[in-house]
Design a protein around this motif. Structure first.
Motif, mmCIF file in Angstrom:
data_model
loop_
_atom_site.group_PDB
_atom_site.id
_atom_site.type_symbol
_atom_site.label_atom_id
_atom_site.label_comp_id
_atom_site.label_asym_id
_atom_site.label_seq_id
_atom_site.Cartn_x
_atom_site.Cartn_y
_atom_site.Cartn_z
ATOM 1 N N ALA A 55 -43.346 -22.291 -3.833
ATOM 2 C CA ALA A 55 -44.229 -22.485 -4.981
ATOM 3 C C ALA A 55 -45.637 -22.002 -4.670
ATOM 4 N N ALA A 56 -46.141 -22.294 -3.470
ATOM 5 C CA ALA A 56 -47.500 -21.891 -3.091
ATOM 6 C C ALA A 56 -47.650 -20.382 -3.025
ATOM 7 N N ILE A 58 -39.943 -19.775 -10.045
ATOM 8 C CA ILE A 58 -38.845 -20.734 -10.104
ATOM 9 C C ILE A 58 -38.242 -20.890 -8.711
ATOM 10 N N ILE A 59 -38.042 -22.132 -8.285
ATOM 11 C CA ILE A 59 -37.422 -22.433 -6.992
ATOM 12 C C ILE A 59 -35.914 -22.574 -7.195
ATOM 13 N N LEU A 60 -35.142 -21.861 -6.404
ATOM 14 C CA LEU A 60 -33.676 -21.910 -6.491
ATOM 15 C C LEU A 60 -33.114 -22.718 -5.328
ATOM 16 N N MET A 72 -37.378 -25.320 -11.409
ATOM 17 C CA MET A 72 -36.329 -25.221 -10.396
ATOM 18 C C MET A 72 -34.990 -24.959 -11.055
ATOM 19 N N ILE A 73 -34.124 -24.288 -10.313
ATOM 20 C CA ILE A 73 -32.721 -24.094 -10.675
ATOM 21 C C ILE A 73 -31.904 -24.848 -9.637
ATOM 22 N N ALA A 89 -44.573 -28.560 -12.096
ATOM 23 C CA ALA A 89 -44.158 -28.363 -13.485
ATOM 24 C C ALA A 89 -44.324 -26.893 -13.854
ATOM 25 N N LEU A 90 -43.427 -26.410 -14.687
ATOM 26 C CA LEU A 90 -43.520 -25.033 -15.158
ATOM 27 C C LEU A 90 -44.659 -24.952 -16.167
ATOM 28 N N ALA A 91 -45.674 -24.157 -15.842
ATOM 29 C CA ALA A 91 -46.874 -24.121 -16.675
ATOM 30 C C ALA A 91 -47.564 -22.773 -16.508
#
Length: 332
Positions: free
Chosen positions: A267-268, A273-275, A1-2, A293-295
């Motif tokens: 995300a789905a 990345i979610i802003l 996320m940002i 988590a970023l993966a």
């Protein structure tokens, strides 16, 4: 996320929250801007809170969408001004777009901002119309590609990563997506031939931002930012973009549901990345609870994007600024 923050300096609550939740990056808005020295201190505070050289983003297009304004930095024209030069002098228009990118990069890097949410590749059906209006370089795909490429190259030459927007194209989405959901009814073949083309043909780009626009020809139920069909079939498929995809701000009301539901939907859909921009702590906590988590492949795209952070060249900025003024004044 940002995530964003509320003001000109971090509060103790924000600092502790960022340290615990470790957002991928941060974004600044007008509420975070007072002086160049203050912005420099804020970007340092943000990075210190997460203990790493996190990307710091801003929307600095020129024209109406710019967070740094005179007298802090020089004036920059909207994209449409450069676009109008293209008909009579494409080389000078390209030169002006590059100069804007290079000079904006110098402004941003001097205060610790290393990612610019620009250039805009959206094409309104007619120049200066709809939500995008004068933020567009024009309504011709080749013109938009050439000028957006020049601006992106200028940003990179100045040590700043560009984020192209709003993929796959907000131009025909005439409504303001901050307020409601724009709907595009045109057939997919037309969109692929025209609206998607600049996104498909730009080179050297590692990050893109989505649009909250519903494309009926692809997904009649979900806007692009929350549509796995648009992400896979259009952004990754037709456009062929293999870089990091960032959502547009999920606090914009084109998206349905509460903030947590919006974050989960984005995300789905396969957005990397979610802003979230408004800096409201209760909403940021909901985003943090919802964001995965970023993966996997998203982490690979992130690493590839950040590994590509360029170093600034040694351009003569004063001469470049004078040249930009000469072009703009001669064509005004």
């Amino acid at each position: 996320m940002i995530l964003g923050c509320a003001g000109a300096r971090l509060s103790d609550e924000e600092r502790a929250f960022f340290r615990a939740e470790q957002p991928w990056g941060f974004i600044l808005f007008g509420r975070n801007v007072e002086t160049m020295e203050q912005i420099r201190a804020l970007t340092a505070e943000l990075r210190a809170a997460v203990g790493r050289n996190a990307p710091v983003l801003i929307d600095q297009e020129g024209g109406t969408v710019r967070r740094l304004r005179p007298p802090l930095v020089r004036d920059y024209p909207p994209a449409s001004v450069i676009g109008r030069l293209y008909a009579s002098s494409p080389d000078e228009a390209k030169e002006a777009a590059y100069a804007c990118g290079r000079l904006i990069a110098a402004d941003l890097l001097s205060v610790g901002v290393d990612v610019d949410c620009a250039p805009v590749l959206d094409m309104p059906p007619e120049p200066d119309t709809g939500f995008i209006a004068n933020r567009a370089f024009g309504s011709d795909p080749e013109q938009v590609r050439v000028l957006a490429q020049a601006m992106a190259d200028g940003l990179k030459a100045g040590g700043v990563l560009p984020v192209i927007k709003h993929m796959p194209g907000h131009g025909r989405g005439l409504a303001d997506s901050h307020i409601g959901l724009p709907v595009v009814k045109e057939p997919l073949a037309l969109l692929a031939e025209r609206d998607f083309r600049p996104f498909r043909e730009l080179t050297g780009i590692r990050m893109a931002m989505t649009c909250h626009v519903l494309f009926e020809a692809v997904d009649a139920e979900n806007p692009a930012s929350a549509s796995a069909k648009v992400v896979e079939q259009v952004m990754r498929g037709s456009i062929g973009f293999d870089g990091l995809i960032i959502s547009d701000d999920i606090s914009m009301n084109a998206l349905a549901g509460d903030i947590g539901e919006r974050a989960r939907a984005v995300a789905a859909a396969g957005i990397d990345i979610i802003l979230h921009c408004n800096g409201k702590m209760d909403e940021m906590r909901a985003v943090a609870d919802a964001a995965p988590a970023l993966a996997g492949v998203s982490l690979i795209r992130s690493d590839r994007a950040l590994d590509g952070r360029p170093a600034a060249d040694d351009a003569n900025l004063a001469a470049l600024s004078r040249r930009l003024d000469d072009i703009l004044q001669a064509r005004s």
